[in-house]
Every structure is written in C-alpha cells, then in structure tokens.
Design a protein around this motif. Structure first.
Motif, short mmCIF file in Angstrom:
data_model
loop_
_atom_site.label_atom_id
_atom_site.label_comp_id
_atom_site.label_asym_id
_atom_site.label_seq_id
_atom_site.Cartn_x
_atom_site.Cartn_y
_atom_site.Cartn_z
N LYS A 188 0.82 -1.22 0.00
CA LYS A 188 0.00 0.00 0.00
C LYS A 188 0.86 1.26 0.00
O LYS A 188 0.50 2.27 -0.65
N SER A 189 1.97 1.24 0.70
CA SER A 189 2.83 2.43 0.73
C SER A 189 3.41 2.72 -0.66
O SER A 189 3.58 3.88 -1.04
N LEU A 190 3.70 1.68 -1.41
CA LEU A 190 4.21 1.88 -2.77
C LEU A 190 3.12 2.44 -3.68
O LEU A 190 3.37 3.35 -4.48
N LEU A 191 1.90 1.92 -3.54
CA LEU A 191 0.81 2.45 -4.36
C LEU A 191 0.51 3.90 -4.01
O LEU A 191 0.28 4.74 -4.90
N ASP A 192 0.53 4.24 -2.73
CA ASP A 192 0.24 5.61 -2.30
C ASP A 192 1.32 6.60 -2.76
O ASP A 192 1.06 7.80 -2.82
N SER A 193 2.50 6.10 -3.04
CA SER A 193 3.59 6.99 -3.47
C SER A 193 3.52 7.34 -4.94
O SER A 193 4.27 8.20 -5.41
N LEU A 194 2.62 6.71 -5.68
CA LEU A 194 2.58 6.87 -7.12
C LEU A 194 1.42 7.77 -7.54
O LEU A 194 0.26 7.51 -7.18
N CYS A 195 1.73 8.83 -8.29
CA CYS A 195 0.69 9.72 -8.81
C CYS A 195 0.94 10.10 -10.27
O CYS A 195 0.42 11.11 -10.76
N VAL A 196 1.72 9.30 -10.98
CA VAL A 196 1.90 9.46 -12.42
C VAL A 196 1.72 8.09 -13.05
O VAL A 196 2.40 7.14 -12.66
N PHE A 197 0.82 7.99 -14.01
CA PHE A 197 0.46 6.70 -14.59
C PHE A 197 0.52 6.77 -16.10
O PHE A 197 0.45 7.86 -16.71
N ARG A 198 0.59 5.60 -16.71
CA ARG A 198 0.41 5.52 -18.16
C ARG A 198 -1.09 5.47 -18.44
O ARG A 198 -1.83 4.69 -17.84
N ARG A 199 -1.52 6.31 -19.35
CA ARG A 199 -2.95 6.41 -19.63
C ARG A 199 -3.51 5.09 -20.14
O ARG A 199 -4.63 4.69 -19.78
N SER A 200 -2.76 4.38 -20.98
CA SER A 200 -3.26 3.12 -21.52
C SER A 200 -3.47 2.08 -20.42
O SER A 200 -4.42 1.30 -20.47
N THR A 201 -2.60 2.09 -19.41
CA THR A 201 -2.76 1.14 -18.30
C THR A 201 -4.01 1.46 -17.50
O THR A 201 -4.78 0.56 -17.14
N VAL A 202 -4.24 2.73 -17.22
CA VAL A 202 -5.43 3.13 -16.46
C VAL A 202 -6.70 2.83 -17.26
O VAL A 202 -7.70 2.36 -16.70
N ASP A 203 -6.68 3.07 -18.56
CA ASP A 203 -7.85 2.77 -19.39
C ASP A 203 -8.18 1.28 -19.36
O ASP A 203 -9.36 0.89 -19.30
N SER A 204 -7.16 0.43 -19.41
CA SER A 204 -7.39 -1.02 -19.35
C SER A 204 -7.98 -1.42 -18.00
O SER A 204 -8.89 -2.27 -17.93
N LEU A 205 -7.48 -0.82 -16.91
CA LEU A 205 -8.02 -1.14 -15.59
C LEU A 205 -9.47 -0.68 -15.46
O LEU A 205 -10.30 -1.38 -14.86
N ARG A 206 -9.80 0.46 -16.01
CA ARG A 206 -11.19 0.94 -15.95
C ARG A 206 -12.13 0.02 -16.72
O ARG A 206 -13.26 -0.21 -16.30
N GLN A 207 -11.64 -0.51 -17.82
CA GLN A 207 -12.48 -1.43 -18.58
C GLN A 207 -12.69 -2.73 -17.80
O GLN A 207 -13.80 -3.28 -17.79
N LEU A 208 -11.64 -3.23 -17.17
CA LEU A 208 -11.78 -4.44 -16.36
C LEU A 208 -12.71 -4.19 -15.17
O LEU A 208 -13.50 -5.07 -14.80
N GLN A 209 -12.61 -3.02 -14.56
CA GLN A 209 -13.49 -2.70 -13.43
C GLN A 209 -14.94 -2.59 -13.88
O GLN A 209 -15.86 -3.06 -13.20
N SER A 210 -15.16 -1.98 -15.03
CA SER A 210 -16.52 -1.79 -15.51
C SER A 210 -17.18 -3.11 -15.88
O SER A 210 -18.36 -3.34 -15.57
N ASN A 211 -16.42 -4.00 -16.51
CA ASN A 211 -17.00 -5.26 -16.96
C ASN A 211 -16.93 -6.38 -15.92
O ASN A 211 -17.63 -7.40 -16.09
N LYS A 212 -16.09 -6.21 -14.93
CA LYS A 212 -15.92 -7.23 -13.89
C LYS A 212 -15.64 -8.61 -14.50
O LYS A 212 -16.18 -9.64 -14.06
N ASN A 213 -14.78 -8.62 -15.51
CA ASN A 213 -14.55 -9.86 -16.23
C ASN A 213 -13.09 -10.28 -16.29
O ASN A 213 -12.69 -11.03 -17.19
N VAL A 214 -12.27 -9.79 -15.38
CA VAL A 214 -10.85 -10.15 -15.43
C VAL A 214 -10.66 -11.65 -15.26
O VAL A 214 -9.80 -12.26 -15.92
N GLY A 215 -11.48 -12.29 -14.42
CA GLY A 215 -11.37 -13.74 -14.24
C GLY A 215 -11.72 -14.48 -15.52
O GLY A 215 -11.01 -15.44 -15.91
#
Length: 523
Positions: A447-474
């Motif tokens: 958690k401390s490593l995640l909290d230290s990060l505030c710059v992301f790749r847009r393509s990575t965040v877009d992929s995560l949002r799609q997985l969150q929206s569809n709830k189909n990663v499994g």
C-alpha cells in the motif's frame, strides 16, 4: 607695384603647375621640398631689381610661400576627405542601413509588395574566389528584361510545392541572376529578424499531462514484447526439440534449456502448482493491461519420451523432474544488466508526483533516460500491487530493517536491456497466489508503494477501468489459459475464485489512487 607682384605670383603658380605636369608627379608629396620655383616677370626692370632669376629676395620669399601653400592645401583636402568618408556611412547607417541589413539577414518571404530592386555595378555573385569585376555594359532594356525575369522566377518559387527541391530553377533563371543582385523589400509583419529567431527552433515537449505521462514520453518508450512476440514464442516452444538441459536461471530445480535451433529458455519447475500458476497468470494479466515488459512465456509439460524431450532424458533424471509436470518456458534474453531503484522510491518519503518530473526535458539525454525509466516503473508498481508480488520492491523494503542500504542495491528480479533501456520484469511466480496468502504481513509495504505513485500511463489506467466496468478479469484470464495452452488444462488448475475476488478488489484500489491523484493534480 602691387599689380606687378600679383601678376608675378600668378605666373609663378602657372610655372609650378607646368613643372609638375612635365615631371609627371602623381602627388604633391612626391615633390622634393627643395624644388626651386622661378618667379618670372615680363618687366626686365623688375627682374633686375629682384637680383636676377634665382637670387632675389622676393623670389625666394614667394618660393617659400607657394611651397607652404601647397602643403596646407593638401592637408586641408585630406582632412575634408576623411571627414566626409566617416560622416556619410554614419548618416547612412542611422537612416536606411538597418533596413537593408535586416533584409540580408532574414529569409525571403513568400510574397513581397512593391519590390524595390537595386542593381549593383559589380558582379558580387562571383563564386570562383576571384575579385569581383565590372560586368559588360548593358542597355536599359536589357536590365529591365532581367528585372522582369527575376520577379517571374520569385513568383514561381513562392508558388512551388513543398516537395519541389530548391535547386529546380531553370538555366535561364540562373543566367538572369548571374550578373545582377537584387534586394527585395520583405514583409516584416510576420517574419522574425535574424537576431530574434533562434538558430534551431526546438519544441520542448511536456513530460506529463495532468497525472499521465505525455504522448511524447509514450513515444520514446522501448517497444518491449507484444502479442505477436508472445504467439511466436508459444508456437516455437511447443514444437521445437530440446538439445540440452543445464543448471541456471535461478535457484532450486529451474533449468536453462537449449533448443536445437540454438534459442534458449529459462524453464521454471516447481513441486507445487501455485508458483507455476503465479508465473503464467501474471504474464496473462500483463497482456490484458498492455504491459510489454514481461518476456514471452508459455506452458509446457515434461514428458521424457516425447519427441521434444527425447534427447535430454538423462539430464531430466539428474534434475529430478517428474513426468507430466507443468513447466513455464520463458524466453531467455541477452544483454541484460542489473536495474536499480529510482531515487524517488528509495527513501521513506518516497513519491512520484507530476511536480517531480514536469521540468524534465526529453531533449536532454539524462532527462530522457530518467523519464523512460520512471514511466516503466509506474507500470511496475501497478502490476506488483495487483499481483501482490513479494520478490521485487517489497523484498528490498522488508530487508531494510537489517540492511539500511538495501534500497541502494539492484532491484530483485528486475533487469534492464542495455541496448534499448527496456526494464524486464522477471520471476513473477509469487503473484496472485503466494503473495495473496501473505497480505496480512506485507500489505503495508504494497500500500505504501501504491500511495507513493501519482503518475500513470494512460493506456494502463484505461485497461483497468475497462476491467473494473466489466468485472470480467477472471473470465478473460480463463479464456487465455484455455486457448493458448489447452493441453495443460488437465494438469494445471485455474486460479481459485478467492484470487479473482482479491484481484478485482486491488483493481478498485489502484483506480481509487488514480482518482485521488486527479483531485490533487488534475486529470
């Protein structure tokens, strides 16, 4: 008497001029100062009274006066010439000189109104290194014809397409400008002068846009391994016979295998399944996120009697590999070197915010290398948090209690391609299963490593949002397993449902951190 003296002086000056012409002296300074000057009078009495032609008092006095008069006249002419020669350029420079100088220093505009053409009498365009000479005399109609030709050539140049080379002018146009130089008054409303325009205009690209790496940074990132590389490696590793098995590629029972073609693979063998599952499903997840830092991996089955393994049966016995055990083939990479943790993540106050990198410039080599490294580290921290990988950053952070300089050591299970700068995420076997079982102990580090990060790749965040929206990663991971390695379905189980739930929760946590950063730094 006075009239006679005046007449005598005039005759003396005439005689002096005649003498100089006869001696062909180019300058008054070439005369000898002792030159005798005769004062001739038409009256013999005057001549006799003066004591003869050379000996009289009046003659010698006038001789000295005329000689000083010549010197003074010469000096006065010289001073006047110098004064005029200095004053005229100064007056010219203060009035119209700057305008023509700017015309010379700036590039020609696409179009000019009311062109002003000045014809120079000398051939200033000579390029043979010789002194410019006066061209042959031209009549007025010839000069006007050349002016019209030059104006027509300039109009054609302004209408020329960008793809046409600059040297495409015709022979007639070159001949027309050979002996005449023209200066056209440019439009200065949009054209910068030479002193204002930089020698090389450089556009400085921003490193970040909000909380995302900019497109300029994305464009310079190493290519890494895409879906095509993964498929090519999968087909190759499933079919190619193995010629040698030897120790290497980590600890315990892992082996470095060499195929008949000469290509090599780090082959992962474990007694329990969860580390084989962690390795292959972490690779599948990285592909769902579009990460290209994991080397291509595929599943295999140890069968000493099969054609693929028949040549290395004795080596398999020495390695104590059991029949029908699943293994992971990971492509062996050359030219790898240790990778170090960036300074932004070494201290206890670790953080990577937009303000930490917004002044980095891609035009600077050191700044560009750092941006390339940090952009890949932002993906590394996201992936390691999602999978709860213990064998990279968390390993170093946990061991700082015994070794305070641990963060200065090379990162565990991380390498760098010395040719391209690609960070290679190695040995991900602790992810998704083993790491999830130990969250109670190590979650504070994740958690401390995640909290230290505030710059992301847009393509990575877009992929995560799609997985969150569809709830189909499994479902996506299962589909990849069934279609890519169908022969292993009866030998390697899929991820347990608990791991899928944990993964979905950690996807939500990453996106919560993204939203938090957007509230602080903007989207």
């Amino acid at each position: 008497m006075v009239g006679e003296h005046v007449l005598e002086a005039m005759l003396s000056l005439q005689y002096l001029t005649t003498s100089l012409r006869m001696r062909r002296t180019s300058s008054l300074f070439d005369m000898e100062p002792s030159l005798s000057v005769e004062c001739v009078s038409r009256d013999p009495a005057v001549t006799a009274e003066s004591g003869g032609l050379f000996g009289g008092q009046h003659t010698s006095g006038f001789h000295r006066a005329s000689r000083w008069l010549c010197y003074l006249t010469t000096c006065l002419a010289f001073v006047l010439g110098v004064g005029v020669g200095v004053a005229l350029p100064m007056i010219y420079a203060s009035s119209g000189g700057n305008e023509i100088n700017n015309t010379l220093l700036t590039s020609w505009p696409a179009e000019a109104k009311s062109p002003i053409i000045v014809h120079l009498p000398l051939n200033l365009t000579a390029t043979n290194g010789s002194v410019a000479t006066r061209p042959p005399a031209k009549s007025k109609w010839q000069l006007r014809k050349k002016e019209k030709q030059m104006l027509a050539a300039q109009r054609r140049m302004s209408l020329k397409s960008p793809s046409q080379p600059d040297g495409a002018a015709s022979t007639e146009e070159e001949a027309a400008t050979a002996d005449v130089v023209s200066f056209v008054q440019p439009q200065t409303s949009w054209l910068a002068t030479a002193s204002e325009a930089p020698p090389h205009a450089t556009i400085l690209a921003d490193a970040v846009k909000g909380i995302f790496w900019s497109r300029a940074v994305e464009d310079v990132l190493p290519t890494g391994f895409d879906e095509h590389n993964a498929k090519e490696w999968r087909d190759f590793s499933h079919q190619s016979p193995i010629s040698r098995v030897e120790e290497g590629c980590g600890r315990m029972q892992n082996r470095l295998i060499t195929f008949e073609s000469g290509r090599q693979s780090c082959c992962r063998y474990r007694q329990n399944y969860d580390q084989i599952q962690g390795e292959i499903f972490s690779f599948y997840l990285s592909q769902l996120l579009g990460l290209r830092n994991l080397p291509p991996s595929s599943l295999g089955l140890v069968r000493p009697l099969d054609r693929q393994w028949i040549n290395v049966q004795s080596s398999l016995s020495q390695a104590q590999w059991t029949d029908d055990r699943p293994v992971v083939y990971t492509q062996f990479l050359n030219d790898l070197e240790p990778a170090y943790i960036p300074v932004q993540f070494r201290g206890r106050d670790r953080h990577l915010n937009p303000s930490d990198v917004e002044h980095h410039k891609l035009e600077d080599k050191a700044g560009r290398d750092e941006l390339i490294t940090l952009a890949q580290w932002s993906d590394l921290l996201v992936l390691d948090y999602l999978t709860a990988n213990l064998d990279r950053m968390v390993n170093n952070m946990y061991n700082m209690q015994w070794n305070p300089a641990m963060m200065d050591s090379p990162a565990h299970n991380l390498a760098r391609d010395s040719r391209t700068g690609l960070l290679v995420f190695l040995d991900n076997e602790s992810g998704l299963l083993h790491g999830y079982r130990l969250l109670d102990k190590y979650e504070v580090y994740h958690k401390s490593l995640l909290d230290s990060l505030c710059v992301f790749r847009r393509s990575t965040v877009d992929s995560l949002r799609q997985l969150q929206s569809n709830k189909n990663v499994g479902n996506l991971l299962r589909h990849m397993f069934e279609t890519r390695d169908p022969s292993l379905l009866d030998f390697l189980p899929f991820l347990p449902e608990k791991s899928i739930k944990t993964l979905n929760y950690r996807i939500d946590q990453v996106l919560d951190q993204v939203a938090k950063c957007q509230s602080l730094y903007g989207s």
